[in-house]
Design a protein around this motif. Structure first.
Motif: not given
Lengths: 115, 114
Positions: A35, A42-43, A45, A56, A98-99, A101, A104, B32, B94-95, B100-102, B104
């Protein structure tokens, strides 16, 4: 060492230099992230790796080049940067993408200044 | 796609007073939700997260947040703040899909006044 470590913590470089940022995670995670954190933004990615494969690349300029030789290490190679690239670069890892949940875990960051 | 809004860039609060940091999200699918904290010269650290179940989520350091689906909000609260709570707080969404990515928010800086 535990958690996510980043070296160096501070880096000053000229626009013609080549340097690398290193990230290491000691958590047995399979996903790693870069990041960019700039003031008042904002952060952002930059890159995502899952099981050492890049999944990605968010339109990051080619002067930033990531490398993930194994699931514990992540590098960000820098060359011919611009002053606007000055920022805090954060590395993070998660058990998986992270999809589902997963939280990180972040390193302390490398404060980069480009002169 | 998801997005998250933290309306307050800075929140000043007297020590031992309660605080609420606001977070609203937009999404057409299930989400989430997370709150992270960043202390000076450190990376982000998870405070709490909502995945499913009870809408009131308790986290570390006495913080809690409530998921409100109808208002698409996930506000963070603490009944009594301490000087050590001085930090920047990030809401994230995030989805629930594997790809899905988080995402912020821009962060809210909490200033604790003596």
């Amino acid at each position: 060492e535990t958690g996510v470590t980043q070296t160096p913590r501070h880096l000053v470089m000229g626009m013609t230099n080549k340097k690398s940022l290193k990230c290491e995670q000691h958590l047995g995670h399979n996903a790693m992230y870069w990041y960019k954190q700039s003031a008042k933004k904002p952060l952002e990615l930059m890159f995502v790796y899952s099981l050492e494969e890049r999944v990605e690349n968010n339109s990051v300029p080619s002067r930033f080049s990531p490398e993930c030789p194994n699931s514990s290490h992540l590098f960000l190679h820098l060359h011919t940067l611009q002053p606007e690239d000055s920022a805090l670069y954060l590395c993070a890892s998660s058990q998986a993408l992270t999809g589902v949940g997963y939280e990180q875990f972040f390193g302390p960051g490398t404060r980069l200044t480009v002169l | 796609a998801q997005s998250v809004t933290q309306l307050d860039s800075q929140v000043p609060v007297f020590e031992e007073a309660p605080v609420e940091l606001r977070c609203n999200y937009s999404s057409s699918v299930s989400v989430y939700l997370f709150w992270y904290v960043q202390y000076p010269n450190q990376g982000l650290q998870l405070l709490l997260k909502y995945l499913s179940g009870s809408t009131l989520v308790k986290g570390i350091n006495g913080f809690e947040a409530e998921f409100n689906k109808s208002q698409t909000s996930f506000h963070l609260r603490k009944p009594s703040v301490h000087i050590s709570d001085t930090a920047e707080y990030f809401c994230a969404v995030s989805g629930v899909g594997l790809e899905d990515k988080i995402i912020f928010g821009k962060g809210t800086r909490l200033h604790i006044l003596p």
